[in-house]
Design an enzyme around this catalytic site. Structure first.
Site, PDB file in Angstrom:
ATOM      1  CG  LEU A 224      41.424  71.652  26.817  1.00 50.16           C
ATOM      2  CD1 LEU A 224      42.691  71.547  27.664  1.00 50.16           C
ATOM      3  CD2 LEU A 224      40.854  73.060  26.903  1.00 50.16           C
ATOM      4  CG  ASP A 225      41.098  73.769  19.802  1.00 50.22           C
ATOM      5  OD1 ASP A 225      40.013  73.160  19.761  1.00 50.22           O
ATOM      6  OD2 ASP A 225      41.215  74.984  19.553  1.00 50.22           O
ATOM      7  NE  ARG A 226      46.494  67.150  16.409  1.00 53.16           N
ATOM      8  CZ  ARG A 226      46.784  65.846  16.304  1.00 53.16           C
ATOM      9  NH1 ARG A 226      47.770  65.334  17.040  1.00 53.16           N
ATOM     10  NH2 ARG A 226      46.110  65.069  15.491  1.00 53.16           N
ATOM     11  CB  THR A 228      44.504  74.196  23.708  1.00 49.51           C
ATOM     12  OG1 THR A 228      44.170  75.026  22.595  1.00 49.51           O
ATOM     13  CG2 THR A 228      44.295  74.965  24.993  1.00 49.51           C
ATOM     14  NE  ARG A 324      43.485  77.937  17.390  1.00 49.66           N
ATOM     15  CZ  ARG A 324      43.660  76.752  16.805  1.00 49.66           C
ATOM     16  NH1 ARG A 324      43.089  75.667  17.323  1.00 49.66           N
ATOM     17  NH2 ARG A 324      44.417  76.652  15.726  1.00 49.66           N
TER      18      ARG A 324
END
Length: 383
Positions: A224-226, A228, A324
């Site tokens: 997961l993105d930082r 998120t 996104r």
């Protein structure tokens, strides 16, 4: 009863062989390794940047070397008897001594660090540490992994202290094969480029997994993105990792995200089927690109105000920044998206809410991470 020898005695023998003088301190003996037996001792040491070994005992002679020191390196040279050059063994304190010099063998710094110094760290990660300036050889910082060293070199490593995790990592489920966690927003899944001085999910769970344990991504099979938050499933062993990775690759998992958007989509529900590629003008970001990789996202609006929407997102592909980029393309970027939208929220309002997946045990399960309070502030009546 085993033969004993002290560092001071070894230094006296070195003085006898004129390898040291009366002013040489005991601490000048570096990397001292002593192997003891009932009849003899083998002591290796570094002195004045040279590698030596002493064979000391009551039955030491030229014919017995291979038997007394079976692990003797091939690159050893016997030094002459300082008392009588015609005799190989030297009498000393009621016993006999033979002194050897071990000719150094050069190897790359990164290879030495990953084999002899600390094999628990992978060679690729050692290369990053070297380039970052964390390794010195003979008191000088070396930043070239192919720099050659040998066992006589004094190597020092000062790695950056990793910050303590500022947020706990809630465990939602754990068995012998997997751990399921609720990743907080702001916490990296794993280090970027292999080097990180901040906490990551990978480092927090490293003690619990044997999968990819020699890398900077132990246990990680998806990310997961930082910014998120939400569900991450972690493999505790290589077999579990293969089982999970196959499902992500074949898209047999079902992922459900919640997002709050800046603006309301024109359609209440739709499927976005637009390929995504890297943005050449900003390589760390992505964009809709006809030549990019296929990317599909299904969404539906759960609630809306005049200028914001609560949306459920179901990606069938897993491209970097997919949700996104897709939402920004609809002119409804996710709130708090500093890259594809505006910094208009305390965090990126994207949450991995549910994950349906088949465990290595064969059980199909759906894991759910509680909706963060930040979402409830935007939609208090709907959550």
């Amino acid at each position: 009863m085993r033969v004993k020898i002290s560092p001071r005695t070894i230094l006296k023998i070195a003085r006898l062989y004129q390898l040291a003088d009366d002013n040489t301190p005991v601490k000048a003996l570096r990397h001292l390794k002593v192997q003891t037996d009932e009849s003899h001792i083998v002591a290796e040491f570094i002195l004045n940047k040279q590698h030596f070994a002493v064979l000391y005992g009551s039955i030491v002679d030229e014919e017995s070397i291979d038997e007394l020191w079976p692990s003797r390196p091939a690159n050893t040279e016997m030094l002459p008897n300082p008392l009588d050059a015609s005799c190989t063994e030297t009498p000393f304190q009621g016993k006999f001594v033979m002194m050897f010099q071990i000719v150094p063998t050069k190897q790359r710094l990164d290879i030495h660090l990953s084999t002899a110094f600390d094999p628990s760290i992978s060679r690729s990660l050692w290369q990053k540490y070297i380039k970052a300036g964390y390794v010195s050889v003979n008191q000088r910082v070396v930043t070239t992994p192919k720099f050659e060293v040998d066992e006589t070199d004094e190597i020092a490593v000062k790695l950056p202290e990793q910050e303590q995790a500022s947020a706990e990592l809630p465990v939602l489920y754990e068995d012998d094969d997997v751990i399921v966690v609720n990743k907080p927003s702001g916490l990296l899944t794993h280090a970027k480029g292999g080097l990180s001085t901040e906490p990551t999910v990978a480092e927090i769970i490293r003690p619990k997994t044997s999968f990819a344990s020699d890398t900077d991504r132990p246990g990680i099979v998806h990310r997961l993105d930082r910014d998120t938050s939400g569900i991450l499933i972690i493999a505790k062993n290589p077999d579990a990792a293969a089982h999970l990775q196959k499902q992500f690759a074949q898209r047999t998992t079902k992922k459900t995200y919640l997002a709050a958007t800046d603006g309301v989509p024109k359609l209440a529900a739709a499927k976005i089927d637009l390929p995504i590629g890297r943005n050449p003008s900003a390589p760390s970001t992505f964009r809709i690109d006809p030549n990019g990789k296929p990317a599909q996202t299904t969404y539906r609006v759960l609630a809306a105000t005049d200028n914001q929407a609560l949306i459920e997102l179901n990606p069938t592909t897993g491209r970097t920044h997919q949700l996104r980029v897709h939402m920004a393309h609809l002119n409804t970027p996710i709130l708090g998206d500093r890259i594809y939208g505006e910094p208009n929220a305390s965090r990126l309002m994207l949450h991995a809410h549910k994950l349906e997946i088949t465990l290595p045990s064969g059980e199909r399960k759906t894991f759910e991470a509680a909706i963060p309070n930040e979402f409830k502030r935007f939609f208090p009546e709907d959550l």
